[in-house]
Design a protein around this motif. Sequence first.
Motif, short mmCIF file in Angstrom:
data_model
loop_
_atom_site.label_atom_id
_atom_site.label_comp_id
_atom_site.label_asym_id
_atom_site.label_seq_id
_atom_site.Cartn_x
_atom_site.Cartn_y
_atom_site.Cartn_z
N MET A 1 0.93 -1.14 0.00
CA MET A 1 -0.02 0.07 -0.13
C MET A 1 1.08 1.23 -0.08
SD MET A 1 -3.34 0.63 2.36
CE MET A 1 -2.46 0.77 3.79
N ILE A 2 0.56 2.40 -0.72
CA ILE A 2 1.13 3.57 -0.61
C ILE A 2 0.19 4.77 -0.20
CG2 ILE A 2 2.80 2.64 -2.56
CD1 ILE A 2 1.03 4.54 -4.57
N LYS A 3 0.68 5.77 0.16
CA LYS A 3 -0.11 6.99 0.43
C LYS A 3 0.43 8.15 -0.28
CE LYS A 3 -1.99 9.25 4.61
NZ LYS A 3 -1.46 10.04 5.46
N LEU A 4 -0.60 8.89 -1.09
CA LEU A 4 -0.25 9.99 -1.69
C LEU A 4 -1.01 11.15 -1.11
CD1 LEU A 4 -0.45 8.56 -5.47
CD2 LEU A 4 1.74 8.93 -4.01
N HIS A 5 -0.44 12.36 -0.74
CA HIS A 5 -1.27 13.31 0.19
C HIS A 5 -1.95 12.47 1.36
CE1 HIS A 5 -0.08 16.42 -2.71
NE2 HIS A 5 -0.84 15.66 -3.63
N ASP A 6 -3.29 12.71 1.18
CA ASP A 6 -4.09 12.09 2.28
C ASP A 6 -4.63 10.86 2.03
OD1 ASP A 6 -5.44 13.35 0.16
OD2 ASP A 6 -7.23 13.81 1.40
N LEU A 7 -4.63 10.37 0.84
CA LEU A 7 -5.10 8.95 0.60
C LEU A 7 -4.13 7.88 0.37
CD1 LEU A 7 -7.63 10.38 -2.40
CD2 LEU A 7 -7.97 9.86 0.16
N GLN A 8 -4.89 6.58 0.45
CA GLN A 8 -4.21 5.29 0.43
C GLN A 8 -4.33 4.58 -0.90
OE1 GLN A 8 -5.53 3.67 4.23
NE2 GLN A 8 -3.39 4.08 5.16
N VAL B 1 -3.98 1.00 -3.50
CA VAL B 1 -3.43 -0.57 -3.15
C VAL B 1 -2.95 -0.90 -4.82
CG1 VAL B 1 -4.58 -1.11 -1.16
CG2 VAL B 1 -5.88 -1.28 -3.61
N PRO B 2 -2.02 -1.74 -4.78
CA PRO B 2 -1.57 -2.30 -6.21
C PRO B 2 -2.39 -2.70 -6.94
CG PRO B 2 -0.23 -3.09 -4.35
CD PRO B 2 -1.37 -2.68 -3.83
N PHE B 3 -2.48 -2.42 -8.42
CA PHE B 3 -3.75 -2.78 -9.30
C PHE B 3 -3.20 -3.73 -10.47
CE2 PHE B 3 -7.06 -0.92 -12.55
CZ PHE B 3 -8.05 -2.13 -12.18
N GLY C 1 -0.97 15.84 -8.57
CA GLY C 1 0.44 16.05 -8.85
C GLY C 1 1.23 14.85 -8.58
N LEU C 2 0.98 14.07 -7.41
CA LEU C 2 1.73 13.04 -7.36
C LEU C 2 1.47 11.53 -7.83
CD1 LEU C 2 2.30 13.66 -3.15
CD2 LEU C 2 3.60 14.42 -5.23
N GLY C 3 2.52 10.74 -7.95
CA GLY C 3 2.20 9.17 -8.37
C GLY C 3 2.56 8.99 -9.78
N ARG C 4 2.96 10.29 -10.49
CA ARG C 4 2.99 10.04 -12.10
C ARG C 4 4.43 9.19 -12.21
NH1 ARG C 4 -0.16 13.42 -14.83
NH2 ARG C 4 -0.66 15.54 -13.94
N ASP D 1 4.05 0.99 -11.47
CA ASP D 1 3.02 0.05 -11.43
C ASP D 1 1.81 1.20 -11.22
OD1 ASP D 1 4.62 -2.21 -11.30
OD2 ASP D 1 4.71 -2.15 -9.08
N VAL D 2 0.37 0.56 -11.64
CA VAL D 2 -0.70 1.26 -11.44
C VAL D 2 -1.11 0.74 -10.17
CG1 VAL D 2 -3.01 1.53 -12.43
CG2 VAL D 2 -0.97 1.84 -13.94
N TYR D 3 -1.76 1.89 -9.05
CA TYR D 3 -2.51 1.43 -7.98
C TYR D 3 -3.74 2.03 -8.04
CZ TYR D 3 2.34 0.76 -6.34
OH TYR D 3 3.44 0.29 -6.02
#
Length: 368
Positions: free
Chosen positions: A1-8, A10-12, A163-166, A170-172
């Motif tokens: 699991m990863i966190k970006l800003h306030d949200l979690q 999961v791997p997809f 803005g985060l995660g680009r 993998d895609v989450y």
Amino acid sequence: MIKLHDLQFVPFIAENEIIATIDRMSDRLNKDLSDKNPLFVGVLNGAFMFVSEILKRFDFDCEVSFIKLASYQGTETTHQVKELVGLDQDVSGRTVVVLEDIVDTGNTITVLSKLLRDLGCDEIRIATLFFKPEAYTKKVKIDYFGFEIPNKFIVGYGLDYNGLGRNLTDVYQLKSSDMTNLVLFGPPGAGKGTQAEVLKQKYDLVHISTGDVFRYNIKNATELGILAKSFIDKGQLVPDEVTINMLNAEVDKNPDAKGFIFDGFPRTTAQADSLQELLTSKGAEVSAMIALEVDDEVLVQRLLERGKTSGRPDDADEGVIRNRIKVYYDETAILKSYYLKQNKYFGVDGVGGIDDITKRLSQVIDDL
Ligand code: AMP
């Protein structure tokens, strides 16, 4: 699991699956476009990784360009103008392949196709890595897609959350929440406000009535109130953009809510689309639209009666009341089919004692 800003999240979809899919898409592009000298047009920002992988695999003459769709306000508040920026090639007579990271509602590719056609393209093909068939409402043909995915919010491989995660290879997908979000539906005077008050206590939900928020703003003579008043006084709908922005702000005021009762929203398809988008971005969705069904003449009598004490000018005038009911059938009732299609529509008899009606509504909610 990863966190970006306030949200979690999961791997997809793992990178190797993405690469295998791009290989497959590229085989088809090579086969279809070998003698077309296509211009690949990547839609920024999300498509940059996908474009690079497609280009690496294209074996024939081609060119590449990147564009953005910028939107700015026209002179009227409701009027959004879309403009294409970054395209410096002459596209007339050419085969253009639009490369998108994701096609969701289809708004972007629809606008883009029209703008490219106006510039004289000979042929436009759409290729997207991800496609959400449940969210897609447009008619433009998707010529090539990598993955059909459910209507979930995803990040990675070029796609971002604020803005985060680009840079993720993998895609989450957003970890889904267990919120209960109800759309309370029905014509003016059906008893939505009364029932919402009861249900919000019973289920610990936040009640948002767009009509109440407008009236609060009118009372306090805010800029929003002054704008909305002219429409409300005539029984017309306030423009979508104004209403949608207001609703989003109300939802954002309650980050810890277990769920919402939306009362008086959505009233148009654009509002329903935007609600879906807003909730998807929180890992949630509309749980149900519950409609209170009441005969028109009963509504008029109820509203006239309410007008004696409510102080609402739009309840005091039978002409305005009838116009509100007409607007409901002309513009709002189409939302029944919108939610029916998603198996989320529940009609409930709205005539009878308050407690009886609450029981009928609770039965629907408890069965969700
Ligand atoms: P209501 O209290 O829900 O009957 O709303 C009163 C008035 O507020 C409506 O007749 C509209 O003019 C305006 N209004 C409330 N909700 C919306 C909405 N979702 N979209 C546009 N106008 C709205």
